[in-house]
Design a protein around this motif. Sequence first.
Motif, PDB file in Angstrom:
ATOM      1  N   ASN A  32      34.990  50.732  41.598  1.00  0.00           N
ATOM      2  CA  ASN A  32      33.422  51.426  42.279  1.00  0.00           C
ATOM      3  C   ASN A  32      32.422  52.605  42.924  1.00  0.00           C
ATOM      4  O   ASN A  32      31.913  52.065  42.980  1.00  0.00           O
ATOM      5  CB  ASN A  32      33.436  50.355  44.495  1.00  0.00           C
ATOM      6  CG  ASN A  32      33.957  51.133  45.242  1.00  0.00           C
ATOM      7  OD1 ASN A  32      34.563  52.985  44.747  1.00  0.00           O
ATOM      8  ND2 ASN A  32      34.245  50.884  46.565  1.00  0.00           N
ATOM      9  N   ASP A  58      33.935  46.227  42.878  1.00  0.00           N
ATOM     10  CA  ASP A  58      34.785  47.200  43.900  1.00  0.00           C
ATOM     11  C   ASP A  58      36.097  45.787  44.858  1.00  0.00           C
ATOM     12  O   ASP A  58      36.015  44.473  44.219  1.00  0.00           O
ATOM     13  CB  ASP A  58      33.932  46.545  45.436  1.00  0.00           C
ATOM     14  CG  ASP A  58      34.650  47.163  46.888  1.00  0.00           C
ATOM     15  OD1 ASP A  58      34.303  48.495  46.657  1.00  0.00           O
ATOM     16  OD2 ASP A  58      35.537  46.705  47.198  1.00  0.00           O
ATOM     17  N   ASN A  99      38.574  49.512  53.499  1.00  0.00           N
ATOM     18  CA  ASN A  99      39.242  49.518  51.756  1.00  0.00           C
ATOM     19  C   ASN A  99      40.104  49.317  51.473  1.00  0.00           C
ATOM     20  O   ASN A  99      40.454  49.209  50.556  1.00  0.00           O
ATOM     21  CB  ASN A  99      38.483  50.882  51.527  1.00  0.00           C
ATOM     22  CG  ASN A  99      37.079  51.350  51.100  1.00  0.00           C
ATOM     23  OD1 ASN A  99      36.712  50.696  50.163  1.00  0.00           O
ATOM     24  ND2 ASN A  99      36.323  51.535  52.254  1.00  0.00           N
TER      25      ASN A  99
END
Length: 333
Positions: A32, A58, A99
Amino acid sequence: MRIFVTGGAGFIGALAVWRLLDLGHDVCVVDNLSVGHQAAVDRAAHLAGKSVEFYPCDVRQTGQMIEIMQSFHPEAVMHFAGLKSVAESVSSPERYYENNVQGSLSLIQAMQQCQVHRLVFSSSATVYGASGTPPFSEQAELGPVNPYGRSKWMVELMMRDVCAAHTDFTGVILRYFNPVGAHPSGQIGEWVQGSPNNLVPYVMGVLQGRFDRVRVFGSDYPTPDGSGVRDYIHVLDLIEGHVAALGLPAGLSVFNLGTGRGYSVHEVIQTMQSVSGRTIPFDVVDRRPGDVAISIADPGCAERLLCWKAQRDLTEMCRDVWNFAKCSPRGYE
Ligand code: UFG
């Protein structure tokens, strides 16, 4: 093999891309670009003399991951994408769980959907926490002391469950100790915008004149010189561990990737001074909260079962970092 690399524009990911291409594998990168640099992927392909597929997206975008995997048909995934600052994970834990944990779950879901059954995951020695006595074997008690470490541990637990439920799935957890170094060409290395948290990138910044002095955190640890001791491993040795992991059978495997030898902060500074021929000014300050005194791997299991052993010493690590500092003074600009 056809290998899907997440986080392939980051420090370790880009060097893995170079090595995989160099070995003749086909590589598809997703990143990303929140931390990584597309130029790192370009340099990796250029150094290997090969081309690489790159998608700036992502891993949390499961639909996009599925689309890319459906067109690339990977046989294995190397999952480097993730955030890695301990301090930032304490102040913004949500970002780390989103994440690192949600990102890994999304990736595994896409893999299931696309019938991809081999995952090599970048975990961290941080999962061992502060309670055990180094050197740590893979059987040492786990107990990470910060959200970053807990996010890695959660992904490890998820992989354990996935491997138990799907007997054709190969899950490889690689617990990194302290990766440092760079490509010997000086083209790919660790480049941090702003002030790095980690020791070696900071020392490199001092050598480049970007920072004035190194702060040595702590003088009263129970170590020979009172500073923290870590098992630094050359990033290219670390990547050979990933290459070896591509041949493992189905089921879950867990390996430490370290050298088994520790060096203090002062020893790192001295080695950087001797390879660069420059004086590195430093101040000894208080301990950094959350740091352990000593972190050293027991790499015996990786030596026996992965047939892998780190080859490069601290001097070579520091020499390659210094070479990167000289060859790429503004990183990937
Ligand atoms: N240190 C200093 N001054 C600095 C930075 C670090 O003295 O400016 C000391 C630390 O106190 C420690 C040693 O240098 O004793 C190494 O510190 P790093 O920050 O380089 O690395 P850590 O051992 O703290 O490891 C952390 C995470 C790991 C992760 C690693 C690399 O805990 O999970 O950073 O990102 F892999």
